[in-house]
Motif scaffolding. Sequence first.
Motif, PDB file in Angstrom:
ATOM      1  N   ARG A   8       0.828  -1.198   0.000  1.00 37.60           N
ATOM      2  CA  ARG A   8       0.000   0.000   0.000  1.00 37.60           C
ATOM      3  C   ARG A   8       0.867   1.254   0.000  1.00 37.60           C
ATOM      4  NH1 ARG A   8      -5.320   0.311  -0.687  1.00 37.60           N
ATOM      5  NH2 ARG A   8      -5.877  -1.066   1.045  1.00 37.60           N
ATOM      6  N   CYS A   9       0.564   2.175  -0.899  1.00 40.09           N
ATOM      7  CA  CYS A   9       1.240   3.478  -0.934  1.00 40.09           C
ATOM      8  C   CYS A   9       1.012   4.196   0.403  1.00 40.09           C
ATOM      9  CB  CYS A   9       0.665   4.302  -2.076  1.00 40.09           C
ATOM     10  SG  CYS A   9       1.227   6.015  -2.072  1.00 40.09           S
ATOM     11  N   ILE A  10       2.099   4.722   1.005  1.00 36.88           N
ATOM     12  CA  ILE A  10       1.963   5.334   2.332  1.00 36.88           C
ATOM     13  C   ILE A  10       1.360   6.734   2.278  1.00 36.88           C
ATOM     14  CG2 ILE A  10       3.927   4.031   3.263  1.00 36.88           C
ATOM     15  CD1 ILE A  10       5.461   6.775   3.342  1.00 36.88           C
ATOM     16  N   GLY A  13      -3.152  10.540   0.522  1.00 38.86           N
ATOM     17  CA  GLY A  13      -3.875  11.122  -0.599  1.00 38.86           C
ATOM     18  C   GLY A  13      -3.966  10.199  -1.805  1.00 38.86           C
ATOM     19  N   CYS A  14      -3.116   9.195  -1.847  1.00 37.71           N
ATOM     20  CA  CYS A  14      -3.063   8.265  -2.985  1.00 37.71           C
ATOM     21  C   CYS A  14      -3.535   6.883  -2.540  1.00 37.71           C
ATOM     22  CB  CYS A  14      -1.633   8.194  -3.529  1.00 37.71           C
ATOM     23  SG  CYS A  14      -1.357   6.896  -4.745  1.00 37.71           S
ATOM     24  N   ALA A  15      -2.779   6.289  -1.604  1.00 38.80           N
ATOM     25  CA  ALA A  15      -3.145   5.011  -0.978  1.00 38.80           C
ATOM     26  C   ALA A  15      -3.431   3.901  -1.986  1.00 38.80           C
ATOM     27  CB  ALA A  15      -4.330   5.195  -0.031  1.00 38.80           C
ATOM     28  N   SER A  26       8.297   1.381  -5.205  1.00 37.94           N
ATOM     29  CA  SER A  26       7.610   2.648  -4.955  1.00 37.94           C
ATOM     30  C   SER A  26       6.265   2.619  -5.669  1.00 37.94           C
ATOM     31  CB  SER A  26       8.454   3.825  -5.445  1.00 37.94           C
ATOM     32  OG  SER A  26       8.728   3.675  -6.817  1.00 37.94           O
ATOM     33  N   CYS A  27       5.388   3.497  -5.227  1.00 39.36           N
ATOM     34  CA  CYS A  27       4.040   3.551  -5.793  1.00 39.36           C
ATOM     35  C   CYS A  27       4.094   3.938  -7.271  1.00 39.36           C
ATOM     36  CB  CYS A  27       3.203   4.570  -5.010  1.00 39.36           C
ATOM     37  SG  CYS A  27       1.555   4.810  -5.695  1.00 39.36           S
ATOM     38  N   LYS A  28       3.407   3.160  -8.086  1.00 36.35           N
ATOM     39  CA  LYS A  28       3.427   3.424  -9.536  1.00 36.35           C
ATOM     40  C   LYS A  28       2.632   4.689  -9.884  1.00 36.35           C
ATOM     41  CE  LYS A  28       2.326  -0.931 -10.661  1.00 36.35           C
ATOM     42  NZ  LYS A  28       2.102  -2.152 -11.485  1.00 36.35           N
ATOM     43  N   ALA A  29       1.712   5.056  -9.001  1.00 38.86           N
ATOM     44  CA  ALA A  29       0.899   6.243  -9.273  1.00 38.86           C
ATOM     45  C   ALA A  29       1.589   7.533  -8.834  1.00 38.86           C
ATOM     46  CB  ALA A  29      -0.457   6.112  -8.580  1.00 38.86           C
ATOM     47  N   CYS A  30       2.218   7.518  -7.641  1.00 44.44           N
ATOM     48  CA  CYS A  30       2.735   8.789  -7.118  1.00 44.44           C
ATOM     49  C   CYS A  30       4.197   8.756  -6.689  1.00 44.44           C
ATOM     50  CB  CYS A  30       1.865   9.275  -5.951  1.00 44.44           C
ATOM     51  SG  CYS A  30       2.177   8.401  -4.415  1.00 44.44           S
ATOM     52  N   GLY A  31       4.808   7.582  -6.720  1.00 46.89           N
ATOM     53  CA  GLY A  31       6.237   7.510  -6.398  1.00 46.89           C
ATOM     54  C   GLY A  31       6.565   7.394  -4.922  1.00 46.89           C
TER      55      GLY A  31
HETATM   56 ZN   LIG Z   1       0.856   6.509  -4.339  1.00 51.42          ZN
END
Ligand SMILES: [Zn+2]
Length: 464
Positions: A8-10, A13-15, A26-31
């Motif tokens: 899970r992205c920490i 706001g993205c999660a 790292s998160c593919k959406a927000c890094g």
């Molecule tokens: Zn993210």
Amino acid sequence: MTDPVLQRCISPGCAAGYSVDEVITSCKACGSLLDVEYDWGRCAVPKSLRSFEEKWSRRFEPLCLSGVWRFRELLPFAPAEKIVTIGEGQTLLQTADGVAKYIGLNSGRCFLQYEGLNPSGSFKDNGMSAAFTHGRMTGAKRAACASTGNTSASLALYCAVSKLMRGIIFIGSGRISYGKLSQALDYGALTVQIAGDFDDAMARVQEVSKSLGIYLVNSINPFRLEGQKTIMYRVLEALRWQVPEWIVVPGGNLGNSSAFGKAFFELKQLGLIDRLPRLAVINAAGANTLHELYQKRGVRWGGGKGSTQPVIQYYGQLDRDGHRASTIASAIEINRPVNLAKCLRALEWCDGVVREATDQEILDAKAQVGAGGLGCEPASAASVAGAKKLVSEGVIGRDERVVCILTGHQLKDPTATVAYHTTDQEKFNEVLGSRGVKRAAFANRAVAVPNELDEIIKAIQLYG
Ligand SMILES: [Zn+2]
Ligand SMILES: *Cc1c(COP(=O)(O)O)cnc(C)c1O
């Protein structure tokens, strides 16, 4: 949540959530960084921490012997048959009254958690065992890391013992201690020496892993931190499941501090403890990014909404000044800690503080640890030097229980130790004087005597 375990992205706001089968750091959406997140309602969690004691009676089973996997129910991301263990986590919590006195605590209040007793001689084995397990789950054939030394020693060891993956290590030039380098070479890892420092090696290994599809085992890997949570479980176990007032840990890439925060946050969430300890993270003064950002520039996690502007600004300033980390505590000689965000979160959860310790303070503290037996490498002693500072400031009370994490073994870096105790002023200056270390307050100097029986007997009677 569909799976009982997700990455899970920490960033709140993205999660974004990802399957544990994905190999990403790292998160593919927000890094942002990733957590391993459990749907505890669907995991078999024990009702009390005491129930883990039962595993001791089954320590002929590798998963019960391991100091990581006997707490498996608290990091339930892997099926039993995929778990890689080489007996890591057989560590010791020592009540250290000599060190207590040195840092200004009442007797019986200072504890040293000896992670140097791990198979490769540092706490990294806790995390490596978990990362290897995830690597095995995802079918990885090669694993890489950038390292100031101990991560590479650990990776090389797990590769050599398990034969599951080929180990590739990236090191900077010059700084790695021989104790650590000798391990990586002996265990047979491919060693790539970059003309640059740790921060350069870290940046490169991420690029290379991505382009060649190599499994990355630096602490940016969230599964590694799952293994490192167990250091705290063992501390609690040794304290008969009582939560101490303080955990003090050196800060380098900030994986440990991040993992410790998560460990306690989850235990509280699960109702297995009723309060969190306070956390103190100690930088070396020559590699003090966290101290600068947290104590001086007021950077906070702020529930995930804290501004990252001061961080970007500070890194820009480091670049413009060509500023490089520099400390005798090579394991924490890092200016761009990859787990900064998670560490800030841990500091928020644990009402944390950050301090910095000079090389002088670190080496004096290290000599005090050594004088009590077992000993540690320079980076580890930052915890003791930091605790001393916090007691003298009155932040830590004299009667509070303080656990200092000794992250690596004394034999990892004998050069610094021998230089500290030497009578050879030239040697002292070369290794330590150049780092602003002026005196060895607790040196145990060798006594030079002529090769004559009378003189030897005289010297022993005089000093012994
Ligand atoms: Zn993210
Ligand atoms: C890796 C290491 C550290 C730093 O730990 P982080 O989790 O990166 O902050 C400290 N001490 C020793 C001996 C280490 O090997």
